[in-house]
Enzyme design. Structure first.
Site, short mmCIF file in Angstrom:
data_model
loop_
_atom_site.label_atom_id
_atom_site.label_comp_id
_atom_site.label_asym_id
_atom_site.label_seq_id
_atom_site.Cartn_x
_atom_site.Cartn_y
_atom_site.Cartn_z
N PRO A 45 0.81 -1.23 0.00
CA PRO A 45 0.00 0.00 0.00
C PRO A 45 0.84 1.28 0.00
O PRO A 45 0.34 2.34 -0.30
CB PRO A 45 -0.80 -0.11 1.30
CG PRO A 45 0.01 -1.01 2.18
CD PRO A 45 0.70 -1.98 1.25
N ASN A 46 2.12 1.15 0.35
CA ASN A 46 2.95 2.36 0.45
C ASN A 46 3.57 2.76 -0.87
O ASN A 46 4.20 3.80 -0.95
CB ASN A 46 4.09 2.12 1.43
CG ASN A 46 3.57 1.76 2.80
OD1 ASN A 46 2.73 2.45 3.34
ND2 ASN A 46 4.05 0.65 3.33
N HIS A 69 17.37 19.56 -7.21
CA HIS A 69 16.45 18.42 -7.14
C HIS A 69 15.72 18.24 -8.46
O HIS A 69 15.17 19.21 -8.99
CB HIS A 69 15.44 18.61 -6.00
CG HIS A 69 14.54 17.42 -5.85
ND1 HIS A 69 13.18 17.47 -6.00
CD2 HIS A 69 14.83 16.13 -5.58
CE1 HIS A 69 12.67 16.26 -5.82
NE2 HIS A 69 13.64 15.43 -5.56
N HIS A 70 15.73 17.02 -8.97
CA HIS A 70 14.99 16.67 -10.19
C HIS A 70 14.11 15.46 -9.92
O HIS A 70 14.60 14.33 -9.93
CB HIS A 70 15.96 16.29 -11.31
CG HIS A 70 16.79 17.42 -11.85
ND1 HIS A 70 17.91 17.21 -12.61
CD2 HIS A 70 16.64 18.77 -11.75
CE1 HIS A 70 18.44 18.39 -12.95
NE2 HIS A 70 17.69 19.34 -12.44
N GLU A 71 12.84 15.68 -9.69
CA GLU A 71 11.91 14.55 -9.63
C GLU A 71 11.42 14.33 -11.05
O GLU A 71 10.78 15.21 -11.64
CB GLU A 71 10.75 14.88 -8.68
CG GLU A 71 9.62 13.84 -8.68
CD GLU A 71 10.10 12.42 -8.36
OE1 GLU A 71 10.60 12.19 -7.26
OE2 GLU A 71 9.97 11.53 -9.24
N HIS A 95 17.18 8.67 -6.25
CA HIS A 95 16.14 7.95 -5.50
C HIS A 95 15.33 7.14 -6.50
O HIS A 95 15.31 7.44 -7.68
CB HIS A 95 15.27 8.94 -4.73
CG HIS A 95 15.91 9.35 -3.44
ND1 HIS A 95 15.26 9.34 -2.24
CD2 HIS A 95 17.18 9.76 -3.19
CE1 HIS A 95 16.10 9.73 -1.28
NE2 HIS A 95 17.27 10.00 -1.84
N GLU A 96 14.69 6.09 -5.99
CA GLU A 96 14.06 5.08 -6.87
C GLU A 96 15.06 4.73 -7.98
O GLU A 96 14.75 4.83 -9.18
CB GLU A 96 12.73 5.61 -7.47
CG GLU A 96 11.68 5.93 -6.44
CD GLU A 96 11.94 7.27 -5.75
OE1 GLU A 96 12.31 8.22 -6.44
OE2 GLU A 96 11.78 7.35 -4.52
N GLU A 154 19.12 5.94 -3.05
CA GLU A 154 18.16 5.43 -2.07
C GLU A 154 18.14 3.92 -2.27
O GLU A 154 19.09 3.24 -1.91
CB GLU A 154 16.82 6.11 -2.28
CG GLU A 154 15.79 5.83 -1.20
CD GLU A 154 14.43 6.38 -1.57
OE1 GLU A 154 13.77 6.92 -0.68
OE2 GLU A 154 14.00 6.27 -2.73
N GLU A 165 11.88 8.40 5.05
CA GLU A 165 10.59 8.97 4.66
C GLU A 165 9.41 8.07 5.03
O GLU A 165 8.33 8.55 5.34
CB GLU A 165 10.57 9.27 3.14
CG GLU A 165 10.75 8.02 2.29
CD GLU A 165 10.88 8.31 0.79
OE1 GLU A 165 11.42 9.36 0.43
OE2 GLU A 165 10.45 7.47 -0.01
C1 NOJ Z 1 10.70 10.10 -3.32
C2 NOJ Z 1 12.02 10.35 -2.69
O1 NOJ Z 1 12.51 9.20 -2.05
C3 NOJ Z 1 11.83 11.48 -1.69
O2 NOJ Z 1 13.03 11.69 -0.98
C4 NOJ Z 1 11.39 12.72 -2.40
O3 NOJ Z 1 11.11 13.72 -1.47
C5 NOJ Z 1 10.12 12.45 -3.22
N1 NOJ Z 1 10.27 11.29 -4.02
C6 NOJ Z 1 9.80 13.62 -4.12
O4 NOJ Z 1 10.74 13.70 -5.16
CA CA Z 2 11.65 6.81 -2.20
#
Ligand code: NOJ
Ligand code: CA
Length: 703
Positions: free
Chosen positions: A195-196, A414-416, A484-485, A503, A509
């Site tokens: 679920p997470n 930061h690049h999401e 991350h991911e 990560e 988190e």
């Molecule tokens: C998941 C990342 O693990 C987290 O650190 C980040 O804040 C969020 N994505 C948003 O990018």
């Molecule tokens: Ca994450």
């Protein structure tokens, strides 16, 4: 042919042993680990691994299935074989230690099919004292430019029902809690619906690596891979009856295969770390040693650092990434009006920069500075949404960059990507040029959500190549990457030392919002012997407001002293102090975070058992100061520490941060006792840790 005869015919000569069975062997320099390669009468290759005479991996076969060719698994002959002994040392530009010894014996075996199409494959086996590695090399084939691999069938036949620490073989995400079961009891598919997680795909009863095991005689094994380059990530399918693991590559449903490569090419190394004690797994440098040397040159533009940032405040719901959307991170809307809760404002960022500058912290991460967050998770179509150069109107990128610089602090970009790598790739050059222009030398990237295009997975070849492209672009513009991911760490940091951290586990988190409340106390004592063997972890320690007053259903299952210990235990050249600046104000324990190093000359693993506890000491590169961290699971315990690892003739001013007697991760997590004393090489101490507790010690050289 017996073993001796086989050995005799390999010393420098070409041999032809095709008619009979053949065994060739290679033993590690200290004669600890041996790999026997065997070719049966019908040309089927198998290998066997033993440790001090004990068989660890029994005869296991190797082979491949292809799209347009028949499988390669038997009917082979040995064309030649070659042995070499290597002893080299190399330096880590940043790391857990400065100098690394790379000492192994290698056996290369050239094989060819007996009949048409006479395909050729070379096998490389390396025996180290701390484990083994092997890989395949596919050689040119007449009239064929590339191979399409449908699966790799490398087997690992175990010889006992090991206690195993594992996460499911998810093709998208490693953010699972570890399970502790017998090998015969692994059941990864019941973890399907997590679920997470915004993405998860677990097609088989398989595990992700590193997967660590302990045998009844105390031997420890950890299975992983090294130098994952232009290939699919490997999960390990588990046969719970025969106790056999088999490689199961992550595929591409879009392309209908696992790997496509132009000939010739080499696969990643398949690795097994082998240790008499759990602590030796952490000492092992097998994974980095099986990677190529640095190929991007000087990386002194990246400085290991502690950082704070606009981050935890979003995870605990105090502010938002988006400027104008809804305020719930799981259901953003495209509502256009600013709602006033945006975290990444110029004013708020200045507050973090000021705080960093005052506290010996040199980085500030700012998430939510760029446009696109109104259309983030929960949306199917995330292509073209994020813009990696355009700030929100309330964020002054240039001004803040200068403001930070003037105070000796660097902004962390930061690049999401929201798992839309094609959108990211289109902007890569522009986005990295911008960082170069601003003198920003690190970026945290993210890949939340299911990969677009559909049918690709985070751990497949297509994404492995994407992550590499980002590293290469980073190298070009002097930017280091904290993904991350991510794709798992496989020691690539040796070749690309701008791969600083990632990560790839359930990080801090989860404690802020996971539906199951968060990570249990045994999580990190398992991580230290599993995920951490792969490489640096951006875990983001340092929560002081452990009770999370704003989050009724969530909590941090550690004491405050354990949060401090994590700066030493969990290795990364970038370590966040993740809590809000106001939660550090007036806290004596914060002194440890001010003092602790992030770049090490030496690491000594003092004690530990998988899933129970671990204590690590590290010596800071520039100062020669030592820092020690210890953590325990849900059980309290007393740790005896001998400081004989300290340098001769030096007395240290030590500050010991330990759990107060009445501390407990559930009921009294912030109770901490801080003591000052002098310590030297002769000192020994006994330190109690409470349930979910830990301790941290700074040892500053007296002058
Ligand atoms: C998941 C990342 O693990 C987290 O650190 C980040 O804040 C969020 N994505 C948003 O990018
Ligand atoms: Ca994450």
């Amino acid at each position: 042919m017996n073993k001796l005869l086989a050995l005799a015919c390999i010393v420098g000569f070409l041999i032809s042993c095709s008619q009979e069975t053949v065994t060739l062997s290679v033993t590690s320099p200290g004669k600890i680990n041996t790999i026997d390669f065997h070719l049966s009468a019908d040309g089927e290759p198998t290998y066997l691994v033993s440790h001090n005479e004990k068989v660890i991996i029994d005869a296991s076969s190797m082979g491949f299935d292809f799209k347009d060719q028949k499988a390669l698994k038997d009917n082979l002959k040995i064309l030649s074989s070659e042995k070499k002994a290597v002893y080299k040392t190399w330096e880590m530009p940043w790391g857990e230690q400065k100098e690394v010894v790379n000492n192994y014996n290698e056996l290369m075996i050239a094989l060819e099919e007996n009949s048409a199409p006479h395909r050729k494959i070379n096998l490389y086996f390396r025996a180290y004292d701390d484990g083994i590695g092997f890989r395949y090399e596919f050689l040119p084939q007449q009239g064929v430019d590339s191979l399409v691999i449908m699966d790799e069938n490398t087997e690992f036949q175990l010889t006992e029902d090991y206690t195993t620490w594992w996460i499911p073989g998810d093709w998208d995400i490693y953010e699972h809690l570890y399970n502790t079961t017998k090998l015969s009891e692994i059941d990864a598919t019941t973890k399907r619906n997590n679920p997470n997680l915004a993405q998860t795909y677990i097609p088989e009863n398989a595990v992700n690596t590193p997967v660590t095991m302990r045998g009844s005689d105390g031997i420890h094994l950890s299975f992983h891979e090294a130098n994952l380059t232009d290939y699919a990530g490997m999960t390990l399918k588990v046969d719970t009856t025969s106790l056999k693991l088999t490689s199961e590559l992550v595929g591409s449903d879009r392309l209908g295969h696992k790997v496509k490569r132009a000939l010739p090419f080499k696969t990643p190394w398949r690795t097994i770390q082998i240790a008499e004690k759990a602590t030796e797994l952490i000492d092992s440098k097998l994974i980095v040693n099986l990677n190529e040397p640095n190929k991007i040159g000087d990386v002194s533009w990246f400085k290991p650092k502690k950082y704070v940032g606009i981050w935890w405040e979003m995870h605990i719901g105090k502010s938002t990434w988006d400027y104008a959307g809804s305020q719930d991170m799981n259901s953003f809307t495209t509502d256009a009006k600013p709602h006033g809760k945006h975290g990444a404002t110029t004013e708020n960022t200045k507050k973090y920069i000021d705080f960093a500058a005052e506290n010996n912290i040199t980085g500030v991460l700012v998430e939510g500075w760029n446009t696109g967050w109104e259309h983030w998770i929960g949306f199917e179509d995330r292509e073209g949404v994020f813009d990696f150069v355009t700030p929100y109107p309330d964020y002054d990128l240039e001004e803040l960059n200068q403001y930070a610089k003037d105070k000796g602090v660097e902004i962390i970009m930061h690049h999401e990507t929201s798992a839309a790598p094609r959108t990211y790739e289109q902007q890569l050059d522009t986005a990295y040029q911008l960082m170069h222009k601003l003198g920003i030398h690190s970026v945290k990237t993210g890949y939340v959500g299911k990969i677009i295009p559909k049918g690709e997975y985070h751990h497949g070849q297509w994404m492995v190549n994407h992550y590499r492209k980002v590293l290469e672009t980073g190298a070009k513009y002097q930017v280091a990457i904290n993904a991350h991911e991510p794709i798992k760490a496989t020691g690539i940091r040796r070749t690309y030392p701008n791969a600083i951290a990632r990560e790839g586990l359930r990080g801090q988190e989860f404690n802020a919002w996971a539906a199951d409340g968060g990570n249990p106390p045994e999580h990190l004592p398992i991580v230290a012997f599993t995920r951490m063997l792969a490489g640096p972890i951006d875990f983001t320690p340092g929560v002081f407001d452990i009770g999370l007053p704003s989050k009724e259903d969530n909590h941090i299952s550690t004491t405050l002293a354990q949060q401090l210990a994590l700066y030493v235990v969990v290795y990364s050249p970038v370590q966040m102090a993740c809590d809000l600046p106001e939660n550090y104000e007036g806290q004596p324990a914060f002194q440890f975070i001010r003092d602790v190093g992030v770049d090490w000359d030496q690491t000594v693993v003092l004690n530990g058992e998988v899933g129970d506890f671990v204590t690590i000491a590290r010596k800071e590169r520039e100062t020669g100061n030592w820092f020690v961290g210890g953590i325990t699971d849900e059980n309290k315990r007393e740790i005896s520490l001998d400081f004989d690892f300290l340098d001769e003739g030096i007395t240290y001013d030590a500050i010991i941060y330990k759990d107060a007697e009445d501390a407990h991760f559930k009921t009294n997590p912030t109770a901490i006792a801080i003591e000052n004393m002098e310590i030297n090489k002769e000192t020994s101490l006994s330190i109690p840790m409470v349930e979910g507790g830990g301790f941290a010690i700074s040892l500053i050289q007296k002058n």
